[in-house]
Enzyme design. Structure first.
Site, PDB file in Angstrom:
ATOM      1  N   GLY A 187       0.795  -1.227   0.000  1.00  0.00           N
ATOM      2  CA  GLY A 187       0.000   0.000   0.000  1.00  0.00           C
ATOM      3  C   GLY A 187       0.826   1.275   0.000  1.00  0.00           C
ATOM      4  CD  GLU A 188       5.967   1.163   2.334  1.00  0.00           C
ATOM      5  OE1 GLU A 188       6.809   1.075   1.410  1.00  0.00           O
ATOM      6  OE2 GLU A 188       6.217   0.883   3.519  1.00  0.00           O
TER       7      GLU A 188
ATOM      8  NE  ARG B 216     -14.985  20.543   4.653  1.00  0.00           N
ATOM      9  CZ  ARG B 216     -15.811  19.648   4.128  1.00  0.00           C
ATOM     10  NH1 ARG B 216     -17.103  19.845   4.168  1.00  0.00           N
ATOM     11  NH2 ARG B 216     -15.346  18.555   3.547  1.00  0.00           N
TER      12      ARG B 216
ATOM     13  CG  HIS C 192     -15.656  29.345   9.628  1.00  0.00           C
ATOM     14  ND1 HIS C 192     -16.614  28.395   9.846  1.00  0.00           N
ATOM     15  CD2 HIS C 192     -16.031  30.398  10.368  1.00  0.00           C
ATOM     16  CE1 HIS C 192     -17.534  28.865  10.665  1.00  0.00           C
ATOM     17  NE2 HIS C 192     -17.189  30.077  11.000  1.00  0.00           N
TER      18      HIS C 192
ATOM     19  CG  ASP D  45     -21.743  29.166   4.707  1.00  0.00           C
ATOM     20  OD1 ASP D  45     -21.171  29.894   3.871  1.00  0.00           O
ATOM     21  OD2 ASP D  45     -21.570  27.937   4.750  1.00  0.00           O
TER      22      ASP D  45
ATOM     23  CE  LYS E 135     -23.467  25.804   6.918  1.00  0.00           C
ATOM     24  NZ  LYS E 135     -22.676  25.196   5.857  1.00  0.00           N
TER      25      LYS E 135
ATOM     26  NE  ARG F 263     -21.508  21.876   8.535  1.00  0.00           N
ATOM     27  CZ  ARG F 263     -21.983  21.032   7.627  1.00  0.00           C
ATOM     28  NH1 ARG F 263     -22.390  19.847   7.979  1.00  0.00           N
ATOM     29  NH2 ARG F 263     -22.046  21.378   6.367  1.00  0.00           N
TER      30      ARG F 263
ATOM     31  CG  ASP G 176     -21.426  26.463   0.059  1.00  0.00           C
ATOM     32  OD1 ASP G 176     -20.588  27.252   0.523  1.00  0.00           O
ATOM     33  OD2 ASP G 176     -22.027  25.623   0.772  1.00  0.00           O
TER      34      ASP G 176
HETATM   35  C1  R5P Z   1     -19.276  24.635   5.091  1.00  0.00           C
HETATM   36  O1  R5P Z   1     -19.360  25.597   5.830  1.00  0.00           O
HETATM   37  C2  R5P Z   1     -19.160  24.713   3.609  1.00  0.00           C
HETATM   38  O2  R5P Z   1     -19.138  26.004   3.134  1.00  0.00           O
HETATM   39  C3  R5P Z   1     -20.256  23.942   2.923  1.00  0.00           C
HETATM   40  O3  R5P Z   1     -21.487  24.646   3.071  1.00  0.00           O
HETATM   41  C4  R5P Z   1     -20.402  22.568   3.475  1.00  0.00           C
HETATM   42  O4  R5P Z   1     -19.158  21.918   3.533  1.00  0.00           O
HETATM   43  C5  R5P Z   1     -21.368  21.759   2.629  1.00  0.00           C
HETATM   44  O5  R5P Z   1     -21.471  20.459   3.142  1.00  0.00           O
HETATM   45  P1  R5P Z   1     -22.695  19.548   2.761  1.00  0.00           P
HETATM   46  O6  R5P Z   1     -22.786  19.510   1.261  1.00  0.00           O
HETATM   47  O7  R5P Z   1     -22.337  18.207   3.333  1.00  0.00           O
HETATM   48  O8  R5P Z   1     -23.925  20.115   3.389  1.00  0.00           O
END
Ligand code: R5P
Length: 295
Positions: free
Chosen positions: A38-39, A96, A132, A172, A195, A197, A222
């Site tokens: 797997g390397e 993220r 973010h 968002d 938004k 989450r 997005d």
């Molecule tokens: C998160 O803040 C990103 O901007 C996207 O809105 C997010 O990653 C989308 O994820 P999903 O399609 O799973 O809702």
């Protein structure tokens, strides 16, 4: 540009070829395979002595193996005598994970940035990365780093796809810079949701002060779509508030299945860029990257 080469790593060969054309430089594939355990094994096919090397590798699919490939390639290019090595990472995985959300967790975006730097990269370019809690790539990179937005590409797509007035919407507040730029290019209004989450896969969109989408065609944009739950939730709210149709554009589409599900759940259409290659990739990011490189 003389003495430069674009090298396409395993996830981004098509985009890398297109970038080489835009830059008018030579192109070479990076050879990769795996040992039986797997390397990863990589090998350059081009001579790199004294050359400026642009390595193109999105860190999806298989973020871990893709990152190892990139880091091996950067360091090897330097060992083989490259003058400069630029990591072009159209989709930057781990962006993220920019905070220790739970005690004991890794802040992965910083660690990945450090791995790329320590391998010897002289510069880093990505596309519409998730910013973010960090506002700028310079907070995690000390080498020159840039984040390219595909506002023009998205606006051009929208002009062809949607007739008449468009309302540009972001799900968002992180999407605000992109949404504003696109709206400006389209001479349109824009609106950004707030938004919340609930977990990695469960999203609740809420609070829609001042939302007026009655009878309007919406362009929902997005940075990333994975499950597409965000796009579906926002579309439902837009439709409930009278939107005529909702066309979605995302820079990076991680799961084709998510997009298919979105199309069955109220979204009129969905496309993404070729930062990740799949059947929804309709926008070419190579022009914007070439422009950032400065040719
Ligand atoms: C998160 O803040 C990103 O901007 C996207 O809105 C997010 O990653 C989308 O994820 P999903 O399609 O799973 O809702």
């Amino acid at each position: 540009m003389r003495n430069s080469v674009v090298v396409g790593c395993s996830n981004s060969k098509r985009l890398a070829r297109s970038l080489a054309k835009k830059l008018d430089v030579s192109y070479s594939d990076l050879f990769t395979d795996r040992f039986p355990d797997g390397e990863k094994r990589i090998r350059f096919n081009a001579r790199l002595e004294n050359k400026t090397v642009f390595l193109v590798q999105s860190l999806h699919p298989c973020p871990n193996g893709s990152l190892v490939e990139l880091v091996f390639a950067i360091e090897t290019a330097k060992e083989l005598g490259a003058f400069k090595v630029f990591a072009i990472v159209p989709y930057f995985a781990y962006a993220r994970q920019d905070f220790r959300f739970n005690p004991g967790e890794a802040v992965s975006n910083r660690i990945v940035a450090r791995m790329i730097e320590q391998a010897g990269a002289d510069g880093f370019i990505t596309v519409n990365t998730h910013l973010h809690r960090i506002k700028n790539l310079r907070e995690i990179f000390s080498i020159p780093s840039d984040d390219v937005l595909l506002s023009k590409e998205i606006a051009d797509y929208a002009k062809k796809k949607i007739k008449g007035k468009v309302l540009v919407v972001g799900p968002d507040w992180e999407s605000t810079p992109l949404v504003k730029e696109i709206a400006k290019l389209l001479h349109s209004d824009h609106y950004v949701f707030k938004k919340k989450r609930l977990s990695g896969t469960r999203v609740k969109s809420f609070e829609t002060p001042g939302l007026d989408c009655r009878g309007k065609s919406v362009l929902l944009v997005d940075d990333i779509a994975s499950t597409c739950n965000t796009l579906v939730s926002v579309t439902k709210i837009l439709k409930k508030n009278g939107a005529k149709k909702v066309d979605c554009v995302v820079t990076h589409l991680l799961e084709e299945g998510g997009a298919k599900k979105a199309l069955k759940n109220g979204v009129s259409s969905i496309v993404c860029s070729n930062t990740l290659e799949n059947k929804f990739s309709k926008m070419d990011a190579s022009g914007a990257i070439a422009q950032e490189i400065g040719f």
